[in-house]
Design an enzyme around this catalytic site. Structure first.
Site: not given
Ligand code: 5GP
Length: 111
Positions: A84, A97
């Site tokens: 995201n 991440h």
């Protein structure tokens, strides 16, 4: 700016680590949405993909190639890798991440 993931890298807060090398760390998501839900993060403090530069391409390639090894180690052949990028894309921790998700049927397109 450091996030909670920097504290995990430093060992200051615990995490269920499944893989680590000099460049990256993978640990189970605290709020798993699937039987396998791992977060793969670089040890370098990058905010997200938009923050990555040309000099980071080896690191990013390294991490992409590690996803298969990490999923294999958890017993999953099929998996999804998601990042995201930015608050508008639901990024909540501002340290790059990759979510590695598997172990159940996954819908497409994602919500
Ligand atoms: P994002 O919404 O930024 O793409 O994903 C952040 C993820 O980090 C979420 O899935 C959330 O559950 C996970 N997370 C947040 N804080 C912690 C933590 O302290 N430990 C672990 N293992 N996962 C965390």
């Amino acid at each position: 700016m450091s996030t909670i993931f920097s504290k995990i890298i430093a060992g200051e807060i615990p995490a269920d680590v499944v893989y680590e090398d000099e460049h990256c760390l993978a640990f189970k998501d605290i709020n798993a949405i699937a039987p396998m839900h791992i977060l793969l993060i670089p040890k370098k403090e990058l905010v997200n993909l938009s923050d990555a530069k040309e000099l980071d391409k080896e690191l990013l390639g390294h991490m992409m190639l590690k996803t298969k090894e990490i999923a294999d180690s958890q017993g999953f052949e099929d998996y999804r890798v998601v990042t995201n990028n930015g608050a508008g894309a639901q990024q909540s921790v501002f340290h790059l991440h990759f979510h590695i998700i598997g172990g159940r049927s996954l819908n497409w397109p994602p919500g």
